[in-house]
Design a protein around this motif. Structure first.
Motif, short mmCIF file in Angstrom:
data_model
loop_
_atom_site.label_atom_id
_atom_site.label_comp_id
_atom_site.label_asym_id
_atom_site.label_seq_id
_atom_site.Cartn_x
_atom_site.Cartn_y
_atom_site.Cartn_z
N TRP A 621 0.82 -1.21 0.00
CA TRP A 621 0.00 0.00 0.00
C TRP A 621 0.86 1.27 0.00
N ARG A 622 2.14 1.14 0.21
CA ARG A 622 3.03 2.30 0.11
C ARG A 622 3.09 2.82 -1.33
N TYR A 623 2.75 1.98 -2.29
CA TYR A 623 2.84 2.37 -3.70
C TYR A 623 1.53 2.93 -4.24
N TYR A 624 0.46 2.91 -3.43
CA TYR A 624 -0.84 3.32 -3.95
C TYR A 624 -1.19 4.75 -3.53
N ASP A 625 -2.28 5.29 -4.10
CA ASP A 625 -2.57 6.71 -3.95
C ASP A 625 -3.02 7.10 -2.55
N SER A 626 -2.90 8.38 -2.28
CA SER A 626 -3.12 8.92 -0.94
C SER A 626 -4.58 8.81 -0.49
N ILE A 627 -5.52 9.25 -1.33
CA ILE A 627 -6.92 9.34 -0.87
C ILE A 627 -7.48 7.97 -0.51
N TYR A 628 -7.33 7.00 -1.40
CA TYR A 628 -7.85 5.67 -1.13
C TYR A 628 -7.13 5.02 0.05
N THR A 629 -5.82 4.99 0.00
CA THR A 629 -5.05 4.24 0.98
C THR A 629 -5.20 4.83 2.38
N GLU A 630 -5.08 6.14 2.48
CA GLU A 630 -5.11 6.76 3.81
C GLU A 630 -6.51 6.74 4.42
N ARG A 631 -7.54 6.64 3.58
CA ARG A 631 -8.91 6.51 4.10
C ARG A 631 -9.02 5.30 5.02
N TYR A 632 -8.32 4.24 4.66
CA TYR A 632 -8.41 2.98 5.40
C TYR A 632 -7.19 2.68 6.26
#
Length: 741
Positions: A621-632
């Motif tokens: 998840w370090r490679y994925y976007d901020s809005i989606y990843t940080e939401r969870y």
């Protein structure tokens, strides 16, 4: 007639009929459109409430046809592309509010998932004249309320074309690629907040509110585009990964009369935030805006005076995990508003006065409102879709604004979705289920009673009757204290005294649903194909998926890939105990989040799964976007263990089974970087695996022969590593799995 000839003919006829009903589904048929269902394209309800329009395509031409609701007969053809020399075909259309003008879209090309560029013409229904809005391809053209102007995006700036004078005005000047965007969302807003047009006309058409994105400091991501030339090119765009810098957003209002733009500055300081929705009320000087913090667990609804630029906070919601942004905000004539929220643990409809004081909760219960269709001011009734008849089903209901006299309007159990006439007299219902292809009917909005059938897919049903089709069996399975929704597809000639390989599919992302009582998608036909080859195919929606309440959905908070993976592993173990399942031949696959899951399941469940396929997976998840990843997950800086302990890239050393890894190099969403890092980790761990790269393909991996090639690749891998072609063994295992029909 000779009796022997008659008998011979009868034997031939019966044999032919029998063989015709036992055709196997081929991969080529799945992807060449053989099983495509017919539908209604670009349905629009006319203002008079008595007619609707659709976009029809015939012989390479496009027509906007108008039909009568009562008779379903065609009233007239409003626009025919054959009559407009500049237009070959249409991909969409939009009416002005008074329906005297139509915005026609042609030569549309995709940018990212939702964003497009296209040529747009305005067709005047009174004069039958056609006006090109811009020589260049533009984004999101939108009529002013009086239909005399069109605002649009071009090269990161906003423009207004006056259709009366023919003049075009550029209203922002600082737009620059990969730096400043005016009125159009950046990549991460488009993908995760689900919208592209970030500008709105007010009710009088004398003001435009828009969001400005300053992405100057957002890190860039680049993708090589190999193409057909001697040298490759690069696509470079701003992509904030988890924990990295986001665009700085600000809200602005352009006043057409004053010809100036002013920034909205609220009397509250937000340090790191998003503006995921803006919407004008019925008052031309009252704008609403939703602000949400970076963790996405505090959402504020502001009402802003467009003249003074002062704002009042009318609603503030908080959640221990996160808040789903709503698109259902509806202002009534008195500027009270309808709102949807899951603050009581389930997604429901609420009515607030204009100051944000709760008038009443309109719907309630242990079920979810899944779509809000609108409010009939005359009858004071709300129309919505929900899971009231089971989480895998969708039905249409109406209810009074006061929360009384609720009525179910649809009769059939499955998936119902509605399109209401402008005056809410009628609705066109689209119904499908696992056994019924889509059918379109006209229904009375007061009673739900059928008025007429519009379109069905009887021809598709007749075609499928010639094939060996297995039932999709719905049930629940008890896993880790929860009854999880499940579907199963068995071979048509299933014999419970034999054993079969098990192939599991899942997606498992937060709030998602794959176990649903709806008609086949292309993958369902693939599962039928696999069942014909001797596999049992199963799908289970584990913890973290949607439509079973907020607690069930949000249990995965801060630990994506923990509980969802545990559920899939435990489900496989329990299913492996069934007498007819070969517990030594269990495979799993998934795409995107599902690829993240299938990789994790194979690595962590190496004593359970013998093979896995991961398509376009997130590997960390370090490679994925901020809005989606940080939401969870919040940020990696705050939750390093949550990111690392459940990312498959950190568990490659556990690989024992057979693994196929697939990605497209042009994936702007889940970057091929995920797969490249996984490949290197597998190599360094000295683990053998197979992988496939699709040049220049995005997250969908399709186009030309690509999708067929992909599914042939996966099918062959399944045959090689789950071994359905071997002789089925007689068994005598005990069956102790808790499965409820």
């Amino acid at each position: 007639m000779n009796i022997f000839k008659s008998l011979a003919f009868l034997v031939f006829f019966v044999t032919t009929l029998s063989s015709a009903q036992n055709k196997d589904i081929t991969l080529e048929e799945i992807w060449d459109g053989t099983f495509k269902a017919v539908g209604l394209d670009a349905l629009h309800s006319m203002n008079n409430g008595q007619q609707y329009s659709v976009l029809n395509h015939e012989n390479k031409a496009s027509k906007i046809d108008v039909y009568d609701y009562k008779t379903l007969s065609k009233v007239n053809t409003l626009v025919n592309s054959r009559d407009i020399s500049a237009i070959d075909s249409l991909s969409n259309y939009t009416f002005s509010e008074d329906e005297t003008k139509v915005l026609l879209a042609t030569k549309v090309e995709s940018i990212f998932r939702r964003s497009t560029l296209g040529q747009f013409y305005v067709y005047d229904t009174k004069t039958t004249s056609t006006t090109l809005i811009s020589e260049e391809k533009i984004q999101e053209p939108t009529f002013s309320p009086d239909g005399n102007k069109v605002a649009y995006g071009l090269n990161n700036n906003l423009f207004i074309k006056d259709l009366t004078s023919g003049k075009t005005q550029q209203i922002t000047l600082d737009g620059e690629k990969n730096k400043i965007i005016n009125g159009i969302t950046d990549w991460v807003y488009e993908e995760e907040f689900g919208f592209v047009r970030a500008f709105e006309w007010n009710a009088e058409g004398n003001k435009i509110a828009f969001i400005r994105f300053d992405e100057t400091n957002v890190p860039e991501f680049s993708m090589d585009v190999y193409g057909q030339q001697l040298y490759q090119t690069q696509t470079v765009f701003k992509y904030p990964k988890a924990g990295e810098t986001n665009s700085e957003v600000s809200l602005h209002i352009f006043d057409l009369a004053k010809n100036n733009t002013q920034e909205v500055k609220l009397n509250r300081t937000y340090s790191d935030f998003y503006i995921p929705r803006i919407k004008w009320s019925n008052d031309a000087n009252v704008l609403s805006a939703q602000y949400i913090n970076r963790h996405q667990n505090e959402l504020d609804l502001w009402v802003i005076n467009a003249e003074t630029l002062s704002g009042d906070l009318v609603l503030a919601e908080t959640d221990k995990a996160y808040i789903d942004v709503t698109s259902n905000l509806t202002f009534l004539k008195d500027n009270s508003f309808i709102w949807t929220s899951e603050k009581d643990g389930w997604n429901h409809i609420y009515h607030y006065d204009k100051t944000g004081k709760l008038i009443n909760q309109v719907t309630s219960g242990d079920w979810e409102v899944t779509n809000y269709y609108g409010y009939n001011q005359k009858t004071k009734r709300i129309f919505y879709q929900s899971t009231e008849d089971g989480s895998i089903n969708r039905s249409i209901y109406s209810i009074g604004l006061n929360g009384k006299k609720k009525q179910r309007l649809t009769k059939s159990t499955g998936t119902n979705s509605a399109s209401f006439s402008a005056d809410f007299t009628y609705f066109i219902n689209t119904f499908s289920s696992a056994t019924n292809p889509p059918e379109y009917t006209l229904n009375n909005s007061k009673t739900g009673n059928l008025v007429k059938s519009i379109k069905d897919n009887d021809k598709l049903s007749q075609k499928l009757s010639q094939y060996k089709i297995s039932d999709k069996e719905f049930s629940t399975i008890s896993i880790n204290g929860n009854d999880l929704n499940m579907w199963t597809i068995k071979p048509a000639n299933f014999d419970e005294t034999k054993t079969y390989p098990l192939f599991m599919y899942q997606y498992s992302g937060p709030g998602s649903q794959q176990v649903a009582n709806r008609w086949n998608g292309a993958n369902d036909y693939w599962y039928q194909h696999l069942a014909q080859q001797g596999y049992i195919v199963v799908c289970i929606d584990g913890r973290g998926t949607g439509f079973k309440g907020a607690d069930f959905k949000k249990v995965t908070q801060n630990e994506l890939g923990k509980y969802e993976v545990e559920d899939q592993i435990q489900a496989a173990k329990q299913l492996g105990k069934l007498a007819y399942i070969d517990e030594h031949n269990i495979g799993i696959w998934g795409w995107s989040y599902g690829g993240f899951m299938s990789s994790n399941a194979l690595f962590k469940g190496n004593d359970t799964f013998s093979m896995a396929i991961a398509v376009a997976p997130v590997t960390s998840w370090r490679y994925y976007d901020s809005i989606y990843t940080e939401r969870y997950m919040t940020t990696p800086q705050e939750n390093a263990s949550g990111y690392d302990e459940n990312s498959p890239i950190n568990h490659v050393d556990k690989l024992k089974g057979d693994f196929l890894l697939i990605h497209g190099t042009g994936d702007d969403n889940v970057h091929v970087q995920n797969t490249m890092r996984m490949v290197d980790a597998l190599i360094q761990a000295d683990k053998q695996f197979e992988w496939m790269i699709y040049p220049d393909n995005n997250h969908s991996i399709k186009g030309g022969n690509t999708r067929l090639h992909l599914y042939k690749k996966m099918t062959n891998f399944i045959h090689d590593h789950l071994g359905a072609d071997r002789d089925m063994k007689k068994v005598s295992k005990q069956e102790d799995v808790k499965i409820k029909e």
